[in-house]
Design a protein around this motif. Structure first.
Motif, PDB file in Angstrom:
ATOM      1  N   TYR A 141      -4.594  -9.493   1.642  1.00  0.00           N
ATOM      2  CA  TYR A 141      -3.548 -10.429   1.246  1.00  0.00           C
ATOM      3  C   TYR A 141      -3.534 -10.647  -0.264  1.00  0.00           C
ATOM      4  CZ  TYR A 141      -7.269 -13.943   0.954  1.00  0.00           C
ATOM      5  OH  TYR A 141      -8.408 -14.634   0.628  1.00  0.00           O
ATOM      6  N   LYS A 142      -4.619 -10.310  -0.948  1.00  0.00           N
ATOM      7  CA  LYS A 142      -4.679 -10.486  -2.397  1.00  0.00           C
ATOM      8  C   LYS A 142      -4.016  -9.338  -3.149  1.00  0.00           C
ATOM      9  CE  LYS A 142      -8.990 -13.143  -2.421  1.00  0.00           C
ATOM     10  NZ  LYS A 142     -10.378 -13.211  -2.947  1.00  0.00           N
ATOM     11  N   GLY A 143      -3.938  -8.177  -2.515  1.00  0.00           N
ATOM     12  CA  GLY A 143      -3.384  -7.007  -3.177  1.00  0.00           C
ATOM     13  C   GLY A 143      -3.981  -5.745  -2.593  1.00  0.00           C
ATOM     14  N   VAL A 144      -3.871  -4.648  -3.330  1.00  0.00           N
ATOM     15  CA  VAL A 144      -4.397  -3.363  -2.867  1.00  0.00           C
ATOM     16  C   VAL A 144      -5.400  -2.841  -3.886  1.00  0.00           C
ATOM     17  CG1 VAL A 144      -3.851  -1.000  -2.182  1.00  0.00           C
ATOM     18  CG2 VAL A 144      -2.219  -2.840  -1.701  1.00  0.00           C
ATOM     19  N   ASP A 145      -6.613  -2.568  -3.420  1.00  0.00           N
ATOM     20  CA  ASP A 145      -7.614  -1.919  -4.265  1.00  0.00           C
ATOM     21  C   ASP A 145      -7.525  -0.414  -4.046  1.00  0.00           C
ATOM     22  OD1 ASP A 145      -8.497  -4.306  -5.223  1.00  0.00           O
ATOM     23  OD2 ASP A 145     -10.308  -4.389  -3.997  1.00  0.00           O
TER      24      ASP A 145
ATOM     25  N   GLU B 254       0.822  -1.215   0.000  1.00  0.00           N
ATOM     26  CA  GLU B 254       0.000   0.000   0.000  1.00  0.00           C
ATOM     27  C   GLU B 254       0.857   1.266   0.000  1.00  0.00           C
ATOM     28  OE1 GLU B 254      -3.432   2.107   2.826  1.00  0.00           O
ATOM     29  OE2 GLU B 254      -2.380   0.304   3.494  1.00  0.00           O
ATOM     30  N   SER B 255       1.881   1.306   0.854  1.00  0.00           N
ATOM     31  CA  SER B 255       2.723   2.501   0.952  1.00  0.00           C
ATOM     32  C   SER B 255       3.487   2.756  -0.342  1.00  0.00           C
ATOM     33  CB  SER B 255       3.700   2.365   2.121  1.00  0.00           C
ATOM     34  OG  SER B 255       4.465   1.177   2.001  1.00  0.00           O
ATOM     35  N   ARG B 256       3.974   1.687  -0.953  1.00  0.00           N
ATOM     36  CA  ARG B 256       4.710   1.830  -2.214  1.00  0.00           C
ATOM     37  C   ARG B 256       3.780   2.300  -3.328  1.00  0.00           C
ATOM     38  NH1 ARG B 256       6.939   3.376  -5.705  1.00  0.00           N
ATOM     39  NH2 ARG B 256       8.375   2.399  -7.181  1.00  0.00           N
ATOM     40  N   LEU B 257       2.563   1.784  -3.347  1.00  0.00           N
ATOM     41  CA  LEU B 257       1.593   2.202  -4.355  1.00  0.00           C
ATOM     42  C   LEU B 257       1.259   3.682  -4.186  1.00  0.00           C
ATOM     43  CD1 LEU B 257      -0.291   1.352  -6.690  1.00  0.00           C
ATOM     44  CD2 LEU B 257      -2.034   0.846  -4.968  1.00  0.00           C
ATOM     45  N   SER B 258       1.102   4.108  -2.941  1.00  0.00           N
ATOM     46  CA  SER B 258       0.804   5.515  -2.668  1.00  0.00           C
ATOM     47  C   SER B 258       1.923   6.422  -3.172  1.00  0.00           C
ATOM     48  CB  SER B 258       0.591   5.716  -1.166  1.00  0.00           C
ATOM     49  OG  SER B 258       0.317   7.070  -0.874  1.00  0.00           O
ATOM     50  N   GLU B 259       3.158   6.017  -2.941  1.00  0.00           N
ATOM     51  CA  GLU B 259       4.299   6.802  -3.436  1.00  0.00           C
ATOM     52  C   GLU B 259       4.305   6.867  -4.958  1.00  0.00           C
ATOM     53  OE1 GLU B 259       7.700   4.878  -1.847  1.00  0.00           O
ATOM     54  OE2 GLU B 259       7.507   5.771   0.146  1.00  0.00           O
TER      55      GLU B 259
ATOM     56  N   MET C  96       0.065   2.932 -12.338  1.00  0.00           N
ATOM     57  CA  MET C  96       0.238   1.808 -11.416  1.00  0.00           C
ATOM     58  C   MET C  96       0.873   0.587 -12.077  1.00  0.00           C
ATOM     59  SD  MET C  96      -3.395   1.893  -9.405  1.00  0.00           S
ATOM     60  CE  MET C  96      -3.917   3.309  -8.448  1.00  0.00           C
ATOM     61  N   SER C  97       1.004   0.619 -13.382  1.00  0.00           N
ATOM     62  CA  SER C  97       1.608  -0.503 -14.104  1.00  0.00           C
ATOM     63  C   SER C  97       3.024  -0.766 -13.570  1.00  0.00           C
ATOM     64  CB  SER C  97       1.659  -0.166 -15.593  1.00  0.00           C
ATOM     65  OG  SER C  97       2.255  -1.201 -16.324  1.00  0.00           O
ATOM     66  N   PRO C  98       3.445  -2.013 -13.445  1.00  0.00           N
ATOM     67  CA  PRO C  98       2.820  -3.250 -13.930  1.00  0.00           C
ATOM     68  C   PRO C  98       1.946  -3.955 -12.897  1.00  0.00           C
ATOM     69  CG  PRO C  98       5.016  -3.739 -13.186  1.00  0.00           C
ATOM     70  CD  PRO C  98       4.809  -2.266 -12.937  1.00  0.00           C
ATOM     71  N   TYR C  99       1.569  -3.258 -11.826  1.00  0.00           N
ATOM     72  CA  TYR C  99       0.849  -3.913 -10.731  1.00  0.00           C
ATOM     73  C   TYR C  99      -0.667  -3.897 -10.920  1.00  0.00           C
ATOM     74  CZ  TYR C  99       5.478  -3.150  -8.819  1.00  0.00           C
ATOM     75  OH  TYR C  99       6.839  -3.130  -8.650  1.00  0.00           O
ATOM     76  N   SER C 100      -1.178  -2.952 -11.708  1.00  0.00           N
ATOM     77  CA  SER C 100      -2.621  -2.896 -11.957  1.00  0.00           C
ATOM     78  C   SER C 100      -3.008  -4.014 -12.917  1.00  0.00           C
ATOM     79  CB  SER C 100      -2.994  -1.532 -12.550  1.00  0.00           C
ATOM     80  OG  SER C 100      -2.148  -1.211 -13.641  1.00  0.00           O
ATOM     81  N   PHE C 101      -4.137  -4.656 -12.629  1.00  0.00           N
ATOM     82  CA  PHE C 101      -4.555  -5.763 -13.496  1.00  0.00           C
ATOM     83  C   PHE C 101      -6.025  -5.712 -13.884  1.00  0.00           C
ATOM     84  CE2 PHE C 101      -5.291  -7.385  -9.194  1.00  0.00           C
ATOM     85  CZ  PHE C 101      -6.566  -7.914  -9.298  1.00  0.00           C
TER      86      PHE C 101
END
Length: 420
Positions: free
Chosen positions: A228-232, A202-207, A255-260
């Motif tokens: 545990y599945k990821g961050v929405d 979550e913190s890395r995504l926010s950054e 958000m790529s490559p983490y957004s799916f």
């Protein structure tokens, strides 16, 4: 006389806000679950009202007075539930009176109505129920069609207070039939998008999206929902002219490559789609996860196109007899090791003749810890063509989460190999 120093703060011009106060000692004793707050927040969201604070307090006059006073001019709407019964611990109305120094009277006509409600059930009204006929000066009465505790509406300065019974069914009727249509306004269309990510904290995504959030903060609200599945990531439009879909696509790309996917898209379906798109197949060798990753695959209809099968090698004998793991490596490195994980992945790939072989071996807990291997230690190996990679993880959580995190971490390893 009650004296309060009210801290008045500036209004947030983005939306109407709300505070929810649930009153009842049983809510803090663990004997009753506060379901009212969840229901109210969901309802008012459909009217453009955002709950900014929820507080539960005991049937204590000082605590109730403090909680109410702190909301004045801070929130547009204050929804209070509980403490409207006839017994000695139902003191919400009396506490409210003291905060605003209101006068009150007894509604003799309503006492007769209460008596009739009891007579219908062949019961004589207890005298204490007369307490429910109190009317506050300057306040509106909110009828209760299915109970005896009437509600209260009172406006002080910019704040609008609603006092309702704690009984959920009675509170629902007041909100749906009277409060929402008559005091809150018209329902609005909620405009939001949920961007689904996996493999990033979550913190890395926010950054990663910090600049975009700053750029669009006047038109949108943002929230993160980790699991545990990821961050929405939820992107909510707060202005009518906000270009929701366009901005959502900007965030998705950033958000790529983490957004799916969006909304209800699932990560496992994304992985299966990627495997199918590349005409890859996969087989699994699971130890500490006990077949859970195989279940995740087979929960999806049509997964047989890419999922060839798996071996639950929970014991060392199965690792040796079914997966051809060497006794020498088991004796030398132990079942929870990179050496054994790699051999499991490579061998299951050859046994099932799949494109990818993946293995998971670890210590899920709470037992199994040794001097140099802690609970939560997991090795995940992936064999693909002529390569085999293995990664070590220390999840250090409970048994259930250690297993689930192992599976979703493995799915992210599969994704990374496919996309590279």
């Amino acid at each position: 006389m009650w004296l309060y120093n009210i801290n008045v703060i500036d209004w947030n011009d983005k939306y109407m806000n709300a505070c929810i106060i649930t009153i009842g000692s049983e809510l803090l004793d663990g004997t009753r679950l506060d379901t009212n707050s969840k229901w109210i927040t969901e309802k008012i969201a459909g009217y453009g009202v955002v709950a900014q604070k929820i507080v539960s307090i005991r049937d204590n006059e000082l605590d109730i007075c403090d909680a109410i006073s702190e909301t004045i001019d801070r929130y547009t709407f204050i929804f209070i539930t509980g403490g409207l019964g006839p017994t000695h611990d139902d003191i919400t109305i009396e506490s409210f009176k003291k905060v605003f120094q209101l006068n009150s009277r007894i509604d003799s006509n309503y006492i007769k109505e209460i008596e009739q409600k009891f007579l219908v059930r062949n019961i004589v009204m207890p005298k204490m129920n007369q307490n429910q006929a109190v009317v506050l000066d300057g306040a509106d009465i909110i009828d209760n069609p299915i109970g005896t505790a009437r509600g209260v509406y009172y406006q002080h300065s910019k704040s609008k207070f609603f006092i309702m019974p704690g009984v959920p069914s009675e509170m629902y009727r007041m909100m749906d039939d009277i409060i929402l249509p008559n005091y809150i306004g018209k329902p609005i269309e909620l405009r939001y998008r949920t961007i689904r990510t996996s493999g990033i904290a979550e913190s890395r995504l926010s950054e990663k999206i910090e600049n975009l959030m700053s750029l669009h903060s006047k038109d949108f609200d943002f929230s993160f929902l980790p699991s545990y599945k990821g961050v929405d990531f939820i992107l909510k439009a707060i202005k009518e002219n906000a270009e929701l879909d366009k901005v959502a696509d900007e965030f998705y790309s950033e958000m790529s490559p983490y957004s799916f996917g969006y909304e209800n898209d699932s990560f496992i379906e994304f992985i299966i789609g990627k495997l199918s798109e590349n005409q890859f197949t996969i087989s699994l060798a699971e130890s500490c996860t006990g077949g859970f990753l195989g279940k995740i695959f087979t929960d999806i209809p049509g997964s047989s196109e890419v999922f060839k099968g798996g071996v639950v090698a929970y014991s060392n004998s199965i690792k040796v007899n079914q997966l051809n793991v060497s006794n020498e490596k088991l004796d030398r490195y132990g079942a929870v090791s990179s050496e054994v994980a790699k051999e499991m992945a490579q061998n299951v790939m050859h046994i099932f003749k799949s494109t990818i072989g993946l293995s998971i071996t670890g210590i899920a807990g709470p037992l199994g810890e040794s001097n140099n291997k802690d609970v939560g230690l997991v090795y995940i190996a992936l064999a693909f063509k002529n390569i085999c990679i293995c990664k070590k993880f220390n999840f250090n959580l409970n048994r259930d989460l250690n297993r689930k995190l192992s599976c979703y971490t493995a799915l992210n390893m599969i994704r990374k190999v496919i996309e590279e």
